[in-house]
Enzyme design. Structure first.
Site: not given
Length: 196
Positions: A68-70
């Site tokens: 994941a990346d935000t």
């Protein structure tokens, strides 16, 4: 079935625990600055995929890996994690009294198979004084978070409202991740129902 979270984020770990999953964590060793995308939404999806695939290369092909990346996007500008308290203060003041977007890309992979998606949540900050922002920065909370705030902590005091998935702002869109995992044979509700 073994599950690996390609992240050391405590928020993401808490969300997977909330989903009832048993998992280990491993940090992907990729240079995030080497990647680009036409939009922030594309970039987080690309980074989530690269993180998941990097970790998956060192795992058994049956292992499920979640990457994941935000990022926070305000007025077309990507706000990552602040490097200094002053940068955190500047970010927060730029968000005060406005809407911004929290974009998270997620990839689930197992062997050669993978699926990626993105989730976008709109967050509205209330008007903030410089003193409030400085007090918040002094808590230390902003320093390891995209956009320099954590909605699950003291940062909740800055937020006037959200439109979309709250958990996405914390770090993972739980409902969409649950659907993706089900496609890989992991049904979180079934697992919870089978526990003593």
């Amino acid at each position: 079935m073994k599950i690996v979270l390609a992240s050391q984020s405590p928020r993401r770990r808490e969300l997977l625990e909330q989903m009832g999953l048993e998992f280990t964590t491993k940090s992907p060793e990729i240079d995030e600055s080497a990647y680009t995308g036409p939009t922030a939404q594309d970039l987080v999806e690309i980074l989530s995929r690269e993180k998941a695939l990097w970790v998956a290369r060192g795992e058994d092909p049956e292992t499920i890996v979640i990457g994941a990346d935000t990022v926070v996007v305000s007025e077309g500008r990507i706000l990552g994690k602040p490097h200094t308290p002053q940068e955190a203060e500047d970010m927060l003041l730029s968000l005060a009294g406005k809407d911004h977007l929290v974009c998270t890309g997620v990839t689930v992979c197992q062997g050669q198979r993978h699926t990626s998606f993105r989730e976008i949540t709109q967050v509205t900050f209330r008007a903030l004084t410089r003193e409030e922002v400085q007090d918040y920065v002094r808590t230390g909370e902003p320093m390891d978070k995209a956009g320099a705030y954590g909605i699950q902590g003291y940062g909740a005091l800055l937020v006037e409202g959200i439109r979309g998935d709250y958990n996405n702002v914390v770090g993972l869109p739980v409902h969409r991740l649950g659907q993706a995992l089900r496609d890989f044979g992991v049904d979180c509700l079934k697992l919870a129902a089978c526990r003593p």
